[in-house]
Design a protein around this motif. Structure first.
Motif, mmCIF file in Angstrom:
data_model
loop_
_atom_site.group_PDB
_atom_site.id
_atom_site.type_symbol
_atom_site.label_atom_id
_atom_site.label_comp_id
_atom_site.label_asym_id
_atom_site.label_seq_id
_atom_site.Cartn_x
_atom_site.Cartn_y
_atom_site.Cartn_z
ATOM 1 N N ALA A 1 4.408 13.507 0.146
ATOM 2 C CA ALA A 1 5.438 12.572 -0.296
ATOM 3 C C ALA A 1 4.886 11.154 -0.263
ATOM 4 O O ALA A 1 4.122 10.803 0.636
ATOM 5 N N ASN A 2 5.285 10.372 -1.246
ATOM 6 C CA ASN A 2 4.941 8.955 -1.264
ATOM 7 C C ASN A 2 6.129 8.188 -0.687
ATOM 8 O O ASN A 2 7.129 7.978 -1.350
ATOM 9 N N MET A 3 6.011 7.794 0.566
ATOM 10 C CA MET A 3 7.092 7.100 1.264
ATOM 11 C C MET A 3 7.034 5.591 1.015
ATOM 12 O O MET A 3 7.908 4.858 1.447
ATOM 13 N N GLY A 4 5.998 5.145 0.340
ATOM 14 C CA GLY A 4 5.816 3.716 0.088
ATOM 15 C C GLY A 4 6.604 3.255 -1.120
ATOM 16 O O GLY A 4 7.395 3.998 -1.704
ATOM 17 N N ASN A 5 6.360 2.011 -1.524
ATOM 18 C CA ASN A 5 7.093 1.450 -2.658
ATOM 19 C C ASN A 5 6.167 1.111 -3.822
ATOM 20 O O ASN A 5 6.445 0.225 -4.610
ATOM 21 N N ILE A 6 5.048 1.840 -3.910
ATOM 22 C CA ILE A 6 4.090 1.599 -4.990
ATOM 23 C C ILE A 6 3.534 2.939 -5.479
ATOM 24 O O ILE A 6 3.345 3.875 -4.694
ATOM 25 N N TYR A 7 3.316 3.033 -6.792
ATOM 26 C CA TYR A 7 2.716 4.217 -7.395
ATOM 27 C C TYR A 7 1.291 4.391 -6.881
ATOM 28 O O TYR A 7 0.570 3.413 -6.668
ATOM 29 N N CYS A 8 0.881 5.632 -6.680
ATOM 30 C CA CYS A 8 -0.526 5.885 -6.373
ATOM 31 C C CYS A 8 -0.932 7.227 -6.970
ATOM 32 O O CYS A 8 -0.091 8.025 -7.372
ATOM 33 N N LYS B 1 0.846 -1.188 0.000
ATOM 34 C CA LYS B 1 0.000 0.000 0.000
ATOM 35 C C LYS B 1 0.881 1.236 0.000
ATOM 36 O O LYS B 1 2.007 1.210 0.489
ATOM 37 N N PRO B 2 0.363 2.334 -0.529
ATOM 38 C CA PRO B 2 1.129 3.571 -0.469
ATOM 39 C C PRO B 2 1.236 4.063 0.973
ATOM 40 O O PRO B 2 0.423 3.709 1.824
ATOM 41 N N ASP B 3 2.237 4.854 1.216
ATOM 42 C CA ASP B 3 2.438 5.459 2.529
ATOM 43 C C ASP B 3 2.655 6.949 2.275
ATOM 44 O O ASP B 3 3.761 7.366 1.942
ATOM 45 N N LEU B 4 1.577 7.706 2.360
ATOM 46 C CA LEU B 4 1.653 9.133 2.048
ATOM 47 C C LEU B 4 1.937 9.940 3.295
ATOM 48 O O LEU B 4 1.393 9.668 4.363
#
Length: 108
Positions: A29-36, A5-8
């Motif tokens: 910022a998108n701190m995750g490892n997937i595009y959203c 899941k994204p981590d915004l």
């Protein structure tokens, strides 16, 4: 991929003037490892009465992993006052990230 899941993360919230418009600039910022592709909205409440004044929504924009962007919400029609705001970023899979803040809109 079910658990990816994204981590915004909200980096900053500022007010800016651009071409006779008053805008809320929200850096995320998108701190995750997937595009959203989040949509950012702001729910504004009168800070004295708690009454909901408006819900305003910006344009969805794609966020690659480990990148950040500024999302803009037009607040030109909101009268000058002090507000409690709930800033919400919701991606295309209904993952939601929220932040409470105070806003003071001035006549300038």
């Amino acid at each position: 991929t079910e658990n990816i899941k994204p981590d915004l993360k909200f980096e900053s919230i500022k007010m800016e003037h651009l071409e006779n418009k008053r805008l809320l600039k929200i850096a995320i910022a998108n701190m995750g490892n997937i595009y959203c592709k989040p949509t950012v909205s702001a729910e504004l409440y009168n800070s004295k009465s708690g009454q909901k004044i408006s819900t305003l929504t910006g344009i969805p924009m794609g966020l690659l992993p480990t990148t950040s962007k500024s999302f803009y919400i037009d607040i030109s029609k909101i009268p000058p006052d002090k507000y409690n705001a709930v800033i919400i970023a919701t991606d295309e899979n209904e993952n939601a990230f929220a932040l409470n803040t105070e806003l003071e809109i001035r006549n300038d």
